[in-house]
Write a protein that holds these residues in place. Structure first.
Motif, mmCIF file in Angstrom:
data_model
loop_
_atom_site.group_PDB
_atom_site.id
_atom_site.type_symbol
_atom_site.label_atom_id
_atom_site.label_comp_id
_atom_site.label_asym_id
_atom_site.label_seq_id
_atom_site.Cartn_x
_atom_site.Cartn_y
_atom_site.Cartn_z
ATOM 1 N N VAL A 96 0.835 -1.211 0.000
ATOM 2 C CA VAL A 96 0.000 0.000 0.000
ATOM 3 C C VAL A 96 0.866 1.256 0.000
ATOM 4 C CG1 VAL A 96 -1.623 1.341 1.399
ATOM 5 C CG2 VAL A 96 -2.049 -1.060 0.978
ATOM 6 N N ILE A 97 1.919 1.274 0.810
ATOM 7 C CA ILE A 97 2.811 2.439 0.835
ATOM 8 C C ILE A 97 3.497 2.609 -0.517
ATOM 9 C CG2 ILE A 97 4.907 3.412 1.874
ATOM 10 C CD1 ILE A 97 4.012 2.097 4.517
ATOM 11 N N ALA A 98 3.976 1.511 -1.101
ATOM 12 C CA ALA A 98 4.637 1.590 -2.407
ATOM 13 C C ALA A 98 3.657 2.041 -3.489
ATOM 14 C CB ALA A 98 5.248 0.242 -2.773
ATOM 15 N N PHE A 99 2.413 1.569 -3.434
ATOM 16 C CA PHE A 99 1.409 1.973 -4.413
ATOM 17 C C PHE A 99 1.128 3.475 -4.322
ATOM 18 C CE2 PHE A 99 -3.082 2.682 -5.553
ATOM 19 C CZ PHE A 99 -3.017 2.331 -6.889
ATOM 20 N N ILE A 100 1.012 3.979 -3.114
ATOM 21 C CA ILE A 100 0.813 5.424 -2.938
ATOM 22 C C ILE A 100 2.007 6.181 -3.500
ATOM 23 C CG2 ILE A 100 0.631 7.265 -1.207
ATOM 24 C CD1 ILE A 100 -1.036 5.247 0.473
ATOM 25 N N GLY A 101 3.210 5.664 -3.273
ATOM 26 C CA GLY A 101 4.407 6.294 -3.814
ATOM 27 C C GLY A 101 4.405 6.321 -5.334
ATOM 28 N N PHE A 102 3.980 5.230 -5.969
ATOM 29 C CA PHE A 102 3.897 5.200 -7.431
ATOM 30 C C PHE A 102 2.878 6.216 -7.938
ATOM 31 C CE2 PHE A 102 5.841 0.875 -7.424
ATOM 32 C CZ PHE A 102 6.852 1.145 -8.331
ATOM 33 N N CYS A 103 1.757 6.322 -7.236
ATOM 34 C CA CYS A 103 0.730 7.296 -7.644
ATOM 35 C C CYS A 103 1.250 8.723 -7.514
ATOM 36 C CB CYS A 103 -0.535 7.112 -6.812
ATOM 37 S SG CYS A 103 -1.407 5.585 -7.170
ATOM 38 N N VAL A 104 1.919 9.011 -6.411
ATOM 39 C CA VAL A 104 2.489 10.352 -6.201
ATOM 40 C C VAL A 104 3.531 10.649 -7.270
ATOM 41 C CG1 VAL A 104 3.934 11.718 -4.636
ATOM 42 C CG2 VAL A 104 1.978 10.457 -3.731
ATOM 43 N N ALA A 105 4.433 9.699 -7.505
ATOM 44 C CA ALA A 105 5.484 9.902 -8.507
ATOM 45 C C ALA A 105 4.890 10.097 -9.897
ATOM 46 C CB ALA A 105 6.456 8.723 -8.502
ATOM 47 N N GLY A 106 3.877 9.316 -10.230
ATOM 48 C CA GLY A 106 3.240 9.463 -11.540
ATOM 49 C C GLY A 106 2.560 10.806 -11.708
ATOM 50 N N ALA A 107 1.877 11.258 -10.677
ATOM 51 C CA ALA A 107 1.190 12.550 -10.755
ATOM 52 C C ALA A 107 2.193 13.686 -10.922
ATOM 53 C CB ALA A 107 0.340 12.766 -9.508
ATOM 54 N N PHE A 108 3.254 13.651 -10.140
ATOM 55 C CA PHE A 108 4.244 14.726 -10.243
ATOM 56 C C PHE A 108 5.056 14.639 -11.525
ATOM 57 C CE2 PHE A 108 3.506 15.327 -5.664
ATOM 58 C CZ PHE A 108 3.385 16.709 -5.649
ATOM 59 N N MET A 109 5.190 13.446 -12.101
ATOM 60 C CA MET A 109 5.878 13.333 -13.378
ATOM 61 C C MET A 109 5.056 14.014 -14.469
ATOM 62 S SD MET A 109 7.468 10.003 -15.301
ATOM 63 C CE MET A 109 5.977 9.067 -15.197
#
Length: 75
Positions: A17-30
């Motif tokens: 769950v933490i890694a998934f949130i990180g991927f979502c954050v990274a994707g949005a900021f990318m």
């Protein structure tokens, strides 16, 4: 894998769950072209792995003795 409860532990769920949130954050900021936010998201992905490993070492993961080796059929 359903027979071995692969990944059905608090350590696995929390780390994923933490890694998934990180991927979502990274994707949005990318997409928003914000490198600092992207790297913050990637930091969350790494944090997810660390949290999962720490929780596993605290006994919240699947014990190693649950990994059954299939019996070989004799011919």
């Amino acid at each position: 894998m359903a027979g071995s409860s692969h990944g059905h532990t608090p350590a696995a769920w929390t780390g994923v769950v933490i890694a998934f949130i990180g991927f979502c954050v990274a994707g949005a900021f990318m997409v928003m072209d914000q490198p600092a936010g992207f790297w913050a998201g990637m930091g969350l992905v790494i944090l997810g792995g660390i949290v999962g490993a720490v929780m596993r070492s605290m006994g919240m993961g699947q014990p190693k003795s649950n990994h059954a080796v299939p019996a070989r059929a004799e011919s």
